[in-house]
Design an enzyme around this catalytic site. Structure first.
Site, PDB file in Angstrom:
ATOM      1  N   LYS A 171       4.970  66.899  27.746  1.00  0.00           N
ATOM      2  CA  LYS A 171       6.090  68.323  28.115  1.00  0.00           C
ATOM      3  C   LYS A 171       5.070  69.249  28.525  1.00  0.00           C
ATOM      4  O   LYS A 171       5.715  70.139  29.355  1.00  0.00           O
ATOM      5  CB  LYS A 171       6.268  68.489  26.092  1.00  0.00           C
ATOM      6  N   GLN A 194       7.650  68.267  16.777  1.00  0.00           N
ATOM      7  CA  GLN A 194       7.203  66.573  17.092  1.00  0.00           C
ATOM      8  C   GLN A 194       7.225  65.674  16.259  1.00  0.00           C
ATOM      9  O   GLN A 194       6.812  65.754  15.257  1.00  0.00           O
ATOM     10  CB  GLN A 194       6.150  67.006  17.764  1.00  0.00           C
ATOM     11  N   ASP A 198      15.332  71.209  21.697  1.00  0.00           N
ATOM     12  CA  ASP A 198      15.563  70.013  21.960  1.00  0.00           C
ATOM     13  C   ASP A 198      17.042  69.080  21.226  1.00  0.00           C
ATOM     14  O   ASP A 198      17.141  68.069  20.968  1.00  0.00           O
ATOM     15  CB  ASP A 198      14.800  69.575  19.901  1.00  0.00           C
TER      16      ASP A 198
END
Ligand code: NAP
Length: 280
Positions: free
Chosen positions: A53, A97, A120
């Site tokens: 990422k 995460q 997200d």
């Protein structure tokens, strides 16, 4: 091999190039898109995902910050970190995460992210917007799958899409997106009675379960489009999806490989969401 290969690596690279141009244009107006990534503990797979990422951010000109917290971090300390990022004007997107250690309530953490920075797409308000078909951040993996289907010219209207898996991260949002695009959608899960029969009805079959070899050739309608979201290690330690790739290639019309299919699209979509957050 009969099936046409859907090259996610190629599509993701071309999307990243387009995003880099948009990041440049925004920077020329003095706005520098910024992403903060929080990683807790020392989960090797999580570290690899975060690395990818951050590399995509670097390639596209998005400014990124990695915040590493110890496995033992308290939920309070993590929430404080998120609160600070919520107030930081240089940070347009915040990603925590997953998975988080068991002593932390992951949902409470995701809900603490400002919806305007929820790149997200896991906040309840993002999920609600998706359910109602209103604008909002769409989770990156489902968004990446939809992008691949569009780029490959796979018709959705009136087609039967079968989604294997019903997680909040992949299965459910993907089913909603397919529905919004006029597909007739079936969602299957671990309690589905006859998975093979359901799967065989699919014009578009999406596997998002996390079991190597789950989708066998006899479960696929000839000519169907097969999208493999799964990421697993086989007995030899190789990265494989949920689909028995070689056998299914003989039946499907088109198929994504693992690696090189959905994975790179997920990362590119994170950059796209961060850019969108900065443009807002
Ligand atoms: P998850 O939260 O574990 O959900 C798995 C889903 O599969 C659940 O809905 C479960 O049903 C269902 N399932 C389990 N066993 C099944 C079976 N035998 N038959 C039918 N359904 C079954 O996983 P996830 O986060 O959605 O991820 C799914 C896979 O995608 C994993 O391999 C993950 O690593 C991968 N993934 C890839 C990307 C990418 O970028 N390529 C991104 C995210 C995830 P129940 O709900 O009944 O338990």
């Amino acid at each position: 091999m009969n099936a046409r290969l859907i090259d996610g690596k190629k599509h993701a690279a071309s999307l990243r190039a387009q995003l880099a141009a948009q990041v440049d244009a925004l920077a020329a107006r003095g706005i520098h898109p910024g992403l903060a990534v929080i990683i807790v503990g020392d989960h090797p797979a999580s570290r690899a995902y975060v690395r990818n990422k951050l590399a995509a951010c670097a390639e596209t000109g998005v400014r990124s910050t990695k915040i590493e917290l110890a496995e033992q971090v308290t939920q309070r300390a993590l929430l404080d970190e998120i609160a600070a990022l919520n107030h930081n004007p240089a940070v347009h997107g915040i990603l925590v995460q997953l998975p988080l250690p068991a002593h932390i309530d992951a949902q409470a953490v995701l809900e603490a992210i400002a919806p305007s920075k929820d790149v997200d797409g896991f906040h309840a308000s993002s999920a609600g917007a998706l359910l109602q078909g209103r604008p909002g951040f769409v989770p990156c993996t489902p968004a990446g799958v939809m992008y691949l289907l569009a780029q490959e010219g796979i018709a959705l209207a009136g087609q039967h899409a079968v989604v294997l898996g019903r997680s909040n991260v992949v299965g459910k949002p993907l089913a909603l997106l397919l529905l919004q695009n006029d597909a007739t959608v079936t969602i299957c899960h671990s309690r589905t009675k006859d998975l093979a029969t359901e799967a065989r009805r699919a014009d578009i079959l999406i596997a998002a379960v996390g079991r190597a070899g789950l989708v066998r050739a006899e479960m696929v309608k000839p000519g169907a489009c097969v999208i493999d979201v799964g990421i697993n290690r086989n007995a030899a330690g190789q990265l494989v999806g949920d689909v028995d790739f070689d056998a299914v290639c003989q039946v499907a019309g088109s198929i994504t490989p693992v690696p090189g299919g959905v994975g790179p699209m997920t990362v590119a979509m994170l950059v796209a969401n961060t850019l969108r957050a900065a443009q807002a």
